[in-house]
Design a protein around this motif. Structure first.
Motif, mmCIF file in Angstrom:
data_model
loop_
_atom_site.group_PDB
_atom_site.id
_atom_site.type_symbol
_atom_site.label_atom_id
_atom_site.label_comp_id
_atom_site.label_asym_id
_atom_site.label_seq_id
_atom_site.Cartn_x
_atom_site.Cartn_y
_atom_site.Cartn_z
ATOM 1 N N GLN A 147 34.288 13.900 41.496
ATOM 2 C CA GLN A 147 33.902 14.853 40.470
ATOM 3 C C GLN A 147 34.296 14.379 39.077
ATOM 4 O OE1 GLN A 147 34.907 19.047 41.826
ATOM 5 N NE2 GLN A 147 35.206 17.917 43.731
ATOM 6 N N VAL A 148 33.556 14.874 38.103
ATOM 7 C CA VAL A 148 33.832 14.608 36.695
ATOM 8 C C VAL A 148 34.370 15.886 36.064
ATOM 9 C CG1 VAL A 148 32.837 14.001 34.457
ATOM 10 C CG2 VAL A 148 32.067 12.821 36.544
ATOM 11 N N TYR A 149 35.510 15.786 35.442
ATOM 12 C CA TYR A 149 36.170 16.917 34.772
ATOM 13 C C TYR A 149 35.448 17.243 33.472
ATOM 14 C CZ TYR A 149 39.927 19.220 32.046
ATOM 15 O OH TYR A 149 40.663 20.080 31.279
ATOM 16 N N LEU A 150 35.126 18.522 33.268
ATOM 17 C CA LEU A 150 34.522 18.921 31.998
ATOM 18 C C LEU A 150 35.496 19.693 31.118
ATOM 19 C CD1 LEU A 150 30.831 19.955 32.780
ATOM 20 C CD2 LEU A 150 31.730 17.777 31.977
ATOM 21 N N ALA A 151 36.090 20.770 31.637
ATOM 22 C CA ALA A 151 37.031 21.545 30.820
ATOM 23 C C ALA A 151 37.816 22.514 31.685
ATOM 24 C CB ALA A 151 36.305 22.304 29.718
ATOM 25 N N THR A 152 38.981 22.877 31.185
ATOM 26 C CA THR A 152 39.851 23.847 31.844
ATOM 27 C C THR A 152 39.543 25.245 31.346
ATOM 28 O OG1 THR A 152 41.702 22.364 32.298
ATOM 29 C CG2 THR A 152 42.241 24.663 31.918
ATOM 30 N N GLY A 153 39.600 26.204 32.256
ATOM 31 C CA GLY A 153 39.387 27.593 31.875
ATOM 32 C C GLY A 153 40.605 28.445 32.180
ATOM 33 N N VAL A 154 40.954 29.335 31.274
ATOM 34 C CA VAL A 154 42.035 30.297 31.492
ATOM 35 C C VAL A 154 41.423 31.687 31.406
ATOM 36 C CG1 VAL A 154 44.175 31.264 30.585
ATOM 37 C CG2 VAL A 154 43.846 28.794 30.611
ATOM 38 N N VAL A 155 41.471 32.414 32.508
ATOM 39 C CA VAL A 155 40.811 33.715 32.548
ATOM 40 C C VAL A 155 41.806 34.865 32.624
ATOM 41 C CG1 VAL A 155 38.735 32.790 33.606
ATOM 42 C CG2 VAL A 155 40.575 33.632 35.061
ATOM 43 N N LEU A 156 43.088 34.540 32.676
ATOM 44 C CA LEU A 156 44.080 35.614 32.760
ATOM 45 C C LEU A 156 45.028 35.540 31.576
ATOM 46 C CD1 LEU A 156 46.969 34.191 33.977
ATOM 47 C CD2 LEU A 156 45.452 33.976 35.929
ATOM 48 N N ASP A 214 53.597 44.637 49.820
ATOM 49 C CA ASP A 214 54.079 45.755 49.001
ATOM 50 C C ASP A 214 53.619 45.646 47.558
ATOM 51 O OD1 ASP A 214 55.873 46.883 51.115
ATOM 52 O OD2 ASP A 214 56.865 44.932 50.867
ATOM 53 N N ALA A 215 53.305 44.429 47.142
ATOM 54 C CA ALA A 215 52.918 44.195 45.751
ATOM 55 C C ALA A 215 52.066 42.935 45.685
ATOM 56 C CB ALA A 215 54.154 44.061 44.864
ATOM 57 N N ALA A 216 51.461 42.718 44.522
ATOM 58 C CA ALA A 216 50.631 41.526 44.328
ATOM 59 C C ALA A 216 50.714 41.070 42.887
ATOM 60 C CB ALA A 216 49.177 41.810 44.705
ATOM 61 N N MET A 217 50.668 39.758 42.692
ATOM 62 C CA MET A 217 50.693 39.191 41.351
ATOM 63 C C MET A 217 49.272 38.848 40.913
ATOM 64 S SD MET A 217 54.033 36.670 41.381
ATOM 65 C CE MET A 217 53.690 35.969 43.007
ATOM 66 N N LEU A 218 48.798 39.534 39.890
ATOM 67 C CA LEU A 218 47.514 39.236 39.286
ATOM 68 C C LEU A 218 47.529 39.727 37.850
ATOM 69 C CD1 LEU A 218 44.807 41.772 40.484
ATOM 70 C CD2 LEU A 218 47.119 41.905 41.322
ATOM 71 N N TRP A 219 46.408 39.639 37.165
ATOM 72 C CA TRP A 219 46.408 39.964 35.742
ATOM 73 C C TRP A 219 45.621 41.254 35.509
ATOM 74 C CZ3 TRP A 219 44.000 36.266 38.415
ATOM 75 C CH2 TRP A 219 42.609 36.112 38.297
ATOM 76 N N PRO A 220 45.897 41.960 34.394
ATOM 77 C CA PRO A 220 45.319 43.284 34.161
ATOM 78 C C PRO A 220 43.798 43.341 34.209
ATOM 79 C CG PRO A 220 47.155 42.956 32.694
ATOM 80 C CD PRO A 220 46.934 41.639 33.387
ATOM 81 N N GLU A 221 43.110 42.328 33.635
ATOM 82 C CA GLU A 221 41.639 42.368 33.651
ATOM 83 C C GLU A 221 41.119 42.364 35.081
ATOM 84 O OE1 GLU A 221 37.802 40.884 34.390
ATOM 85 O OE2 GLU A 221 39.526 39.529 34.566
ATOM 86 N N ALA A 222 41.713 41.522 35.926
ATOM 87 C CA ALA A 222 41.297 41.487 37.326
ATOM 88 C C ALA A 222 41.691 42.777 38.028
ATOM 89 C CB ALA A 222 41.937 40.286 38.030
ATOM 90 N N GLY A 223 42.839 43.335 37.621
ATOM 91 C CA GLY A 223 43.265 44.600 38.199
ATOM 92 C C GLY A 223 42.250 45.697 37.942
ATOM 93 N N ALA A 224 41.698 45.707 36.720
ATOM 94 C CA ALA A 224 40.688 46.708 36.384
ATOM 95 C C ALA A 224 39.376 46.422 37.096
ATOM 96 C CB ALA A 224 40.468 46.745 34.869
ATOM 97 N N THR A 225 38.965 45.154 37.104
ATOM 98 C CA THR A 225 37.699 44.772 37.728
ATOM 99 C C THR A 225 37.674 45.082 39.219
ATOM 100 O OG1 THR A 225 37.350 43.017 36.098
ATOM 101 C CG2 THR A 225 36.113 42.841 38.156
ATOM 102 N N ILE A 280 37.966 36.149 25.526
ATOM 103 C CA ILE A 280 37.595 37.394 26.205
ATOM 104 C C ILE A 280 38.774 37.931 27.007
ATOM 105 C CG2 ILE A 280 36.135 38.385 28.013
ATOM 106 C CD1 ILE A 280 33.917 36.493 27.080
ATOM 107 N N ALA A 281 39.500 37.017 27.654
ATOM 108 C CA ALA A 281 40.666 37.437 28.434
ATOM 109 C C ALA A 281 41.667 38.172 27.557
ATOM 110 C CB ALA A 281 41.327 36.226 29.091
ATOM 111 N N ALA A 285 42.626 42.220 27.592
ATOM 112 C CA ALA A 285 43.962 42.495 28.114
ATOM 113 C C ALA A 285 44.416 43.920 27.779
ATOM 114 C CB ALA A 285 44.958 41.478 27.559
ATOM 115 N N ALA A 286 44.360 44.274 26.506
ATOM 116 C CA ALA A 286 44.797 45.610 26.097
ATOM 117 C C ALA A 286 43.898 46.691 26.682
ATOM 118 C CB ALA A 286 44.807 45.711 24.571
#
Length: 357
Positions: A147-156, A214-225, A280-281, A285-286
């Motif tokens: 594979q050829v790397y194009l770019a990194t994405g941060v969504v959280l 009992d719990a899970a680690m994720l980010w608020p946008e995904a929590g809402a989605t 967008i992330a 967030a807020a």
């Protein structure tokens, strides 16, 4: 007579040229894959921004037109299968969720092994992507997967902890089963008796609902989605940090056949997609926190003292990460230092100096 003949000849030549068909655009097929559904932020933005933007830029010259074939939600691969799917040519372009592949893509774990530093998705995305271009490790790892790397994405914007039962602080996570995906399970080693349970974003709702965790680690946008407030009504706002989890890649055999103009457009738009996702992330967030509380969720703020104590109690996973890369002949230590320097220059200093033992 001379002028008349000359004018007639010119007129005939112009008529002939006008009658010739215009040069046809070259159509290029592109099969896009991701195992996540279209509602996932990065998939939605790939479909609504990346693809139209590539089309728009190619239309400026009119030499090429893409024939996109989008396949999401498990139609070709599951979420964990994108890396292999692109490697085998099941897709030409894909969004690899890198946290599932720490053994094959160890350098992609750079942000994940440095928690409690920055919760700004824009700063983390830019810093990681710059590291990928300044050091060969990340691109080498994808090259080994055809594979050829194009770019990194941060969504959280930052990992938080969503709990099924009431919590008032980090101490309430002791002896609990907590879901995570990849390197963030190592964060739990700083909490007494906490047990990590591996899962994916699409699994967390059911894992919480059934009591598997009992719990899970994720980010608020995904929590809402993904309606996490219904099963995880308490969010421990620990601000563990933004992490890169998505990388846009292209099958190497497919890439070789692409015209240079198309390659250049794909590379440029991938960077814009990187920045757009991170922006967008942060914008969401807020709003996501507001949506979470509006849906009945409760946010419990964690003090800086507790965050620092959690960070100090963890093993130095950043040093472990750097040593693994060093032993493989890569510049792990230099990458770690350069990454943290970039974040510090952007105004982010962590709760712990991960460059020291």
């Amino acid at each position: 007579m001379y002028n008349w003949t000359k004018n007639c000849l010119i007129g005939a030549a112009l008529a002939t040229l006008t009658a010739l068909p215009a040069l046809a655009q070259e159509r290029i097929s592109a099969v896009v894959i991701d195992g996540y559904p279209e509602r996932a932020l990065w998939v939605k933005e790939f479909s609504s921004f990346f693809i139209p933007e590539v089309d728009r830029r190619l239309a400026e010259t009119g030499n090429y037109v893409m024939d996109w074939q989008e396949n999401y939600g498990g139609s070709i691969v599951k979420p964990r299968g994108v890396l292999e799917g692109i490697q085998l040519g099941l897709g030409d372009i894909g969004i690899v969720t890198t946290i599932f592949h720490s053994s094959k893509l160890p350098s992609q774990g750079l942000a994940a092994v440095t928690p409690f530093v920055s919760s700004d998705a824009r700063a983390v995305a830019k810093a990681v992507d710059e590291i990928a271009r300044e050091f060969p490790a990340m691109q080498n790892e994808f090259a080994a997967q055809n594979q050829v790397y194009l770019a990194t994405g941060v969504v959280l914007d930052t990992y938080q902890v969503f709990s099924a039962s009431e919590v008032s602080g980090i101490k309430d996570l002791e002896d609990k089963k907590i879901a995570g995906a990849g390197m963030n399970l190592r964060y739990l080693e700083g909490i007494k008796g906490a047990a990590g349970v591996r899962g994916g974003l699409t699994d967390f709702y059911n894992m919480l609902q059934t009591g598997l965790v009992d719990a899970a680690m994720l980010w608020p946008e995904a929590g809402a989605t993904f309606n996490i407030s219904e099963v995880g009504p308490y969010m421990l706002a620990a601000d563990l940090g933004a992490v890169n989890t998505k990388t846009v890649t292209v099958n190497a055999d497919y890439w070789k056949k692409l015209p240079d103009e198309v390659k250049d457009v794909l590379k440029a738009v991938a960077v814009d997609y990187r920045d757009r996702l991170a922006g967008i992330a942060m914008d969401r967030a807020a709003k996501s926190k507001e949506a979470y509380t509006a849906a009945g969720g409760t946010i419990v703020e964690v003090t800086d003292e507790d965050r620092a104590a959690w960070a100090a109690a963890m093993p130095n996973i950043a040093q472990e990460w750097a040593k693994t890369l060093n032993d493989a002949g890569e510049q792990g230590t230099e990458m770690l230092e350069a990454y943290l320097d970039k974040l510090e220059a952007a105004g982010f200093v962590g709760m712990r100096d991960w460059t020291k033992e």
